[in-house]
Design a protein around this motif. Structure first.
Motif, PDB file in Angstrom:
ATOM      1  N   LEU A   1       1.198 -14.138   2.839  1.00 19.74           N
ATOM      2  CA  LEU A   1       0.386 -14.038   4.052  1.00 19.74           C
ATOM      3  C   LEU A   1       0.307 -12.600   4.549  1.00 19.74           C
ATOM      4  O   LEU A   1      -0.766 -12.109   4.908  1.00 19.74           O
ATOM      5  CB  LEU A   1       0.968 -14.933   5.147  1.00 19.74           C
ATOM      6  N   GLY A   2       1.456 -11.898   4.548  1.00 24.64           N
ATOM      7  CA  GLY A   2       1.476 -10.513   5.013  1.00 24.64           C
ATOM      8  C   GLY A   2       0.594  -9.622   4.157  1.00 24.64           C
ATOM      9  O   GLY A   2      -0.154  -8.794   4.678  1.00 24.64           O
ATOM     10  N   GLY A   3       0.646  -9.802   2.829  1.00 24.16           N
ATOM     11  CA  GLY A   3      -0.187  -8.993   1.934  1.00 24.16           C
ATOM     12  C   GLY A   3      -1.667  -9.264   2.129  1.00 24.16           C
ATOM     13  O   GLY A   3      -2.484  -8.339   2.180  1.00 24.16           O
ATOM     14  N   ALA A   4      -2.020 -10.545   2.246  1.00 24.00           N
ATOM     15  CA  ALA A   4      -3.429 -10.909   2.438  1.00 24.00           C
ATOM     16  C   ALA A   4      -3.947 -10.405   3.783  1.00 24.00           C
ATOM     17  O   ALA A   4      -5.084  -9.903   3.879  1.00 24.00           O
ATOM     18  CB  ALA A   4      -3.590 -12.421   2.339  1.00 24.00           C
ATOM     19  N   ALA A   5      -3.136 -10.545   4.827  1.00 23.56           N
ATOM     20  CA  ALA A   5      -3.548 -10.082   6.153  1.00 23.56           C
ATOM     21  C   ALA A   5      -3.708  -8.569   6.181  1.00 23.56           C
ATOM     22  O   ALA A   5      -4.638  -8.038   6.804  1.00 23.56           O
ATOM     23  CB  ALA A   5      -2.525 -10.529   7.197  1.00 23.56           C
ATOM     24  N   LEU A   6      -2.817  -7.868   5.486  1.00 21.29           N
ATOM     25  CA  LEU A   6      -2.915  -6.410   5.436  1.00 21.29           C
ATOM     26  C   LEU A   6      -4.195  -5.982   4.733  1.00 21.29           C
ATOM     27  O   LEU A   6      -4.887  -5.053   5.173  1.00 21.29           O
ATOM     28  CB  LEU A   6      -1.698  -5.845   4.688  1.00 21.29           C
ATOM     29  N   PHE A   7      -4.552  -6.677   3.656  1.00 19.31           N
ATOM     30  CA  PHE A   7      -5.781  -6.360   2.924  1.00 19.31           C
ATOM     31  C   PHE A   7      -7.018  -6.578   3.800  1.00 19.31           C
ATOM     32  O   PHE A   7      -7.951  -5.781   3.784  1.00 19.31           O
ATOM     33  CB  PHE A   7      -5.866  -7.238   1.677  1.00 19.31           C
ATOM     34  N   GLY A   8      -7.014  -7.663   4.581  1.00 16.49           N
ATOM     35  CA  GLY A   8      -8.185  -7.979   5.392  1.00 16.49           C
ATOM     36  C   GLY A   8      -8.294  -7.159   6.661  1.00 16.49           C
ATOM     37  O   GLY A   8      -9.401  -6.769   7.054  1.00 16.49           O
ATOM     38  N   ALA A   9      -7.146  -6.877   7.305  1.00 18.58           N
ATOM     39  CA  ALA A   9      -7.185  -6.235   8.621  1.00 18.58           C
ATOM     40  C   ALA A   9      -7.013  -4.720   8.563  1.00 18.58           C
ATOM     41  O   ALA A   9      -7.603  -3.986   9.361  1.00 18.58           O
ATOM     42  CB  ALA A   9      -6.103  -6.840   9.520  1.00 18.58           C
TER      43      ALA A   9
ATOM     44  N   VAL B   1      -4.407   0.896   4.839  1.00 20.11           N
ATOM     45  CA  VAL B   1      -2.955   0.789   4.657  1.00 20.11           C
ATOM     46  C   VAL B   1      -2.649   0.063   3.353  1.00 20.11           C
ATOM     47  O   VAL B   1      -1.763   0.467   2.582  1.00 20.11           O
ATOM     48  CB  VAL B   1      -2.311   0.042   5.846  1.00 20.11           C
ATOM     49  N   TYR B   2      -3.385  -1.006   3.099  1.00 18.31           N
ATOM     50  CA  TYR B   2      -3.177  -1.785   1.864  1.00 18.31           C
ATOM     51  C   TYR B   2      -3.360  -0.898   0.634  1.00 18.31           C
ATOM     52  O   TYR B   2      -2.505  -0.868  -0.262  1.00 18.31           O
ATOM     53  CB  TYR B   2      -4.166  -2.948   1.844  1.00 18.31           C
ATOM     54  N   ALA B   3      -4.455  -0.147   0.611  1.00 24.03           N
ATOM     55  CA  ALA B   3      -4.748   0.695  -0.552  1.00 24.03           C
ATOM     56  C   ALA B   3      -3.754   1.848  -0.675  1.00 24.03           C
ATOM     57  O   ALA B   3      -3.269   2.153  -1.776  1.00 24.03           O
ATOM     58  CB  ALA B   3      -6.174   1.235  -0.454  1.00 24.03           C
ATOM     59  N   THR B   4      -3.440   2.477   0.446  1.00 22.39           N
ATOM     60  CA  THR B   4      -2.578   3.660   0.415  1.00 22.39           C
ATOM     61  C   THR B   4      -1.127   3.300   0.120  1.00 22.39           C
ATOM     62  O   THR B   4      -0.477   3.903  -0.742  1.00 22.39           O
ATOM     63  CB  THR B   4      -2.662   4.415   1.754  1.00 22.39           C
ATOM     64  N   VAL B   5      -0.607   2.315   0.848  1.00 25.01           N
ATOM     65  CA  VAL B   5       0.799   1.942   0.683  1.00 25.01           C
ATOM     66  C   VAL B   5       1.047   1.373  -0.705  1.00 25.01           C
ATOM     67  O   VAL B   5       2.052   1.695  -1.355  1.00 25.01           O
ATOM     68  CB  VAL B   5       1.224   0.946   1.783  1.00 25.01           C
TER      69      VAL B   5
END
Length: 333
Positions: free
Chosen positions: A61-69, A73-77
């Motif tokens: 859930l955390g990974g999916a939420a980070l990708f959407g919101a 951050v998702y791409a960089t981290v």
């Protein structure tokens, strides 16, 4: 309503629940070496067999939420922490496979025990390394990762890796204290306080090292406004440690686990206060990293539905399988 803050809170909550829930079942694998008896290990694994795979829902859930919101951050981290995250996932897969196969194995059971220990410890260690690398800051240029593939490998990140292993070990041990009885529980009680002292040592060292290595964090911690907000943290940790000592001495069943959770929550609150208002420390703020407001609002409607569902079936699982585990009541195959 600031939808960016709402999404940041959802992701923060998801990560906290993952650390709490998957932390103690990873911790069981970390304390496995202290208990070589096969029947006791069966009992220890039985205590989390009905819930361990559901605990990892919060990581997804955390990974999916980070990708959407927060796509930046998702791409960089993920670019910066690609290797430790891949190692972590490999360890989680090894732990999951060993969990399932160990229950059926006969001659190779000891090998799957080693796989369970290695997978659990490795997953915790690489999660801690990722946390340390994130706290140190990730170089960003024009919205893209501007560092090298091994920038995450530093003495500080190795320290936070070991610190998270100690944290999960304490959580796992305290969970087992609450779920077992008799001689096994007495021996578990004996290692709770030493594990607490190890964790306290890591807390002190990390708390000193963090502001020393990052001037921006030092300025925030010791600024007049933030200093007063952060001041209660060490006192709360000391109070929890004193209660933990008493709970171990008086052989309480559930108090040690509650106090271990308190250590985690205090540390997590300190982490959030340390990085606020950045999505990537000292580089990108939450609002700079957020997706367009229309996207955040649209996906929030889905989160408003799915979050209660996940919370409900998680709580139901723990309620159904509450109480002590005993020999002969194995829930895994």
């Amino acid at each position: 309503m600031d939808v960016t803050i709402v999404w940041a809170a959802i992701i923060a909550l998801g990560l906290l629940l993952y650390v709490v829930l998957d932390g103690f079942d990873l911790g069981i694998g970390i304390v496995f070496p202290f208990f070589p008896d096969e029947r006791e290990r069966d009992l220890m694994m039985s205590s989390v067999a009905p819930v361990w795979d559901g605990n990892e829902t919060w990581l997804v859930l955390g990974g999916a939420a980070l990708f959407g919101a927060f796509p930046i951050v998702y791409a960089t981290v993920l670019s910066a922490l690609y290797l430790p995250l891949v190692f972590m996932l490999a360890c989680l897969i090894l732990r999951g496979v060993s969990f399932e196969i160990r229950g059926k194995a006969k001659r190779t059971k000891h090998l799957w025990d080693l796989a369970f220990i290695g997978g659990s410890t490795g997953a915790a260690f690489f999660q801690g390394i990722s946390l340390g690398a994130f706290l140190q800051g990730i170089p960003v240029h024009n919205g893209e990762f501007a560092g090298d593939a091994f920038g995450w490998l530093t003495p500080f990140s190795l320290l936070t890796g070991l610190g998270l292993v100690a944290t999960y070990a304490l959580l796992g041990c305290c969970w087992l204290v609450a779920k077992t009885e008799g001689d096994l529980q007495r021996r578990l009680h004996r290692i709770v306080w030493p594990l607490t002292l190890v964790l306290l040592t890591f807390i002190v060292v990390v708390s000193i090292w963090t502001p020393l290595q990052e001037p921006g964090i030092a300025a925030r911690w010791f600024g007049s406004e933030w200093f007063l907000r952060m001041l209660p943290a060490p006192f709360l940790v000391a109070i929890c440690a004193a209660f933990m000592y008493r709970a171990v001495r008086e052989r309480h069943h559930t108090q040690p686990f509650a106090l271990a959770l308190a250590f985690v929550v205090i540390g997590y609150a300190g982490l959030l206060a340390t990085v606020w208002p950045y999505a990537i420390p000292a580089s990108v703020t939450l609002w700079e990293a957020a997706a367009p407001r229309q996207s955040l609002t649209f996906t929030l409607a889905g989160a408003a539905f799915i979050l209660p569902v996940i919370l409900a079936y998680t709580m139901l699982g723990y309620w159904v399988f509450r109480g002590k585990v005993r020999h002969g009541e194995h829930h895994y195959h």
